[in-house]
Design an enzyme around this catalytic site. Structure first.
Site, PDB file in Angstrom:
ATOM      1  N   MET A 133       1.078  -1.136   0.094  1.00 52.17           N
ATOM      2  CA  MET A 133       0.187   0.115   0.011  1.00 52.17           C
ATOM      3  C   MET A 133       0.766   1.385  -0.305  1.00 52.17           C
ATOM      4  SD  MET A 133      -2.683  -1.186  -0.352  1.00 52.17           S
ATOM      5  CE  MET A 133      -3.982  -0.469  -0.643  1.00 52.17           C
ATOM      6  N   ARG A 134       2.472   1.089  -0.560  1.00 52.44           N
ATOM      7  CA  ARG A 134       3.149   2.492  -0.643  1.00 52.44           C
ATOM      8  C   ARG A 134       3.513   2.528  -1.829  1.00 52.44           C
ATOM      9  NH1 ARG A 134       3.469   5.178   4.607  1.00 52.44           N
ATOM     10  NH2 ARG A 134       3.269   4.124   5.765  1.00 52.44           N
TER      11      ARG A 134
ATOM     12  N   ASN B 298       3.605  -5.334 -10.094  1.00 50.81           N
ATOM     13  CA  ASN B 298       2.573  -5.153  -9.176  1.00 50.81           C
ATOM     14  C   ASN B 298       1.462  -5.485  -9.604  1.00 50.81           C
ATOM     15  OD1 ASN B 298       1.011  -3.294  -7.167  1.00 50.81           O
ATOM     16  ND2 ASN B 298       0.488  -2.470  -8.512  1.00 50.81           N
TER      17      ASN B 298
ATOM     18  N   HIS C 105      -2.734  -5.003  -9.831  1.00 56.09           N
ATOM     19  CA  HIS C 105      -4.211  -3.892  -9.484  1.00 56.09           C
ATOM     20  C   HIS C 105      -5.329  -5.409  -9.913  1.00 56.09           C
ATOM     21  CE1 HIS C 105      -5.748  -0.821  -8.806  1.00 56.09           C
ATOM     22  NE2 HIS C 105      -6.886  -0.626  -9.883  1.00 56.09           N
TER      23      HIS C 105
HETATM   24  C1  GRF Z   1      -5.077  -7.407  -3.598  1.00 50.21           C
HETATM   25  O1  GRF Z   1      -6.459  -7.724  -3.928  1.00 50.21           O
HETATM   26  C2  GRF Z   1      -4.078  -6.598  -4.973  1.00 50.21           C
HETATM   27  O2  GRF Z   1      -4.718  -6.284  -6.540  1.00 50.21           O
HETATM   28  C3  GRF Z   1      -4.560  -5.859  -3.960  1.00 50.21           C
HETATM   29  O3  GRF Z   1      -4.750  -5.386  -2.879  1.00 50.21           O
HETATM   30  C4  GRF Z   1      -4.778  -6.905  -2.807  1.00 50.21           C
HETATM   31  C5  GRF Z   1      -3.691  -7.562  -1.966  1.00 50.21           C
HETATM   32  O4  GRF Z   1      -4.176  -8.797  -1.338  1.00 50.21           O
HETATM   33  N1  GRF Z   1      -3.373  -4.902  -4.759  1.00 50.21           N
HETATM   34  P1  GRF Z   1      -2.865  -9.725  -0.678  1.00 50.21           P
HETATM   35  O5  GRF Z   1      -3.026  -9.335   0.365  1.00 50.21           O
HETATM   36  O6  GRF Z   1      -2.113 -10.480  -1.450  1.00 50.21           O
HETATM   37  O7  GRF Z   1      -3.985 -10.934   0.209  1.00 50.21           O
END
Ligand code: GRF
Length: 228
Positions: free
Chosen positions: A117-118, A134, A136
């Site tokens: 989340m960064r 990444n 998404h």
């Molecule tokens: C996923 O839905 C990914 O696409 C998003 O954050 C979520 C991460 O889930 N960027 P996890 O931590 O892998 O369970």
């Protein structure tokens, strides 16, 4: 000013891996995984490595939160971890210097962001040029940002999906490597859509890491991506 990259880019690394694949001498792809939360995508990659279907090695898991459940998944799999507390992110560039130093020390060839989340900044992007990926939970360029599943659901789209892309300085806008659609069925709840999206993620992300491990991913001059 000399703007030569500090490290080989994706295409050089991929060409070398493709050549090694031809000769049957392909080492596991060394990856560092960045997480912030539950780590189910990390787990999917761990599982594919463990069952022998993904020729990769996770050399370090970095979490932006010490309480991330994904850290336990990494520890259970015997993977080295680094948990960063909130204060280190007071200066995000400094934080990325710390992360880059540790990922370099661990020998990571690619950086895999899995629910991190960064944002990533120059200290990482310059050392892994087009080698930070990444995932998404929407079909980019639609529904960028932190709430891709909910935003798509509330807009009433009939098809959404999952995107794996290279990360660059502009969030969610790096070259797209792979996408997989998910249909929003009539009457589906947001929870059900989330479950469906995550199930697709857990297939697609290990698949893309496998493509990278096999040297099949090429970034074209126009910043599109070809898979061979
Ligand atoms: C996923 O839905 C990914 O696409 C998003 O954050 C979520 C991460 O889930 N960027 P996890 O931590 O892998 O369970």
């Amino acid at each position: 000013m000399d703007r030569r990259p500090l490290a080989p880019g994706n295409n050089e690394v991929q060409a070398a891996r493709a050549a090694a694949r031809e000769t049957g001498a392909l080492d596991p792809l060394k990856i560092g995984v960045l997480i912030s939360g539950s780590g189910t995508n990390l787990q999917a990659i761990i599982d594919r490595i463990a069952d022998g279907s993904l020729n990769a090695e996770i050399v370090l898991v970095v979490s932006s939160r010490p309480s991330a459940a994904g850290l336990k998944r990494a520890a259970d799999a015997g993977i080295q971890t680094l948990a960063l507390s909130k204060d280190i992110y007071a200066d995000p560039w400094d934080a990325d210097e710390v992360i880059a130093t540790e990922l370099k020390r661990a020998g990571a060839e690619y950086i895999v962001m899995a629910g991190y989340m960064r944002k990533v900044h120059e200290p990482l992007l310059a050392l892994w040029p087009d080698r930070v990926v990444n995932i998404h939970p929407a079909l980019l360029p639609s529904f960028q940002g932190a709430h891709g599943i909910q935003d798509a659901y509330e807009r009433g789209v009939k098809v959404t999906g999952v995107t794996v892309h290279f990360a660059n300085a502009v969030y969610d806008q790096g070259p797209i490597i792979a996408q997989e659609p998910v249909r929003v069925e009539e009457g589906m709840t947001l929870d059900e859509l989330e479950t469906a999206i995550h199930a697709v993620e857990h297939q697609l992300y290990p698949h893309v890491v496998k493509l990278l491990a096999e040297g099949r991913v090429h970034v074209n001059d126009d910043r599109t991506v070809s898979i061979s």
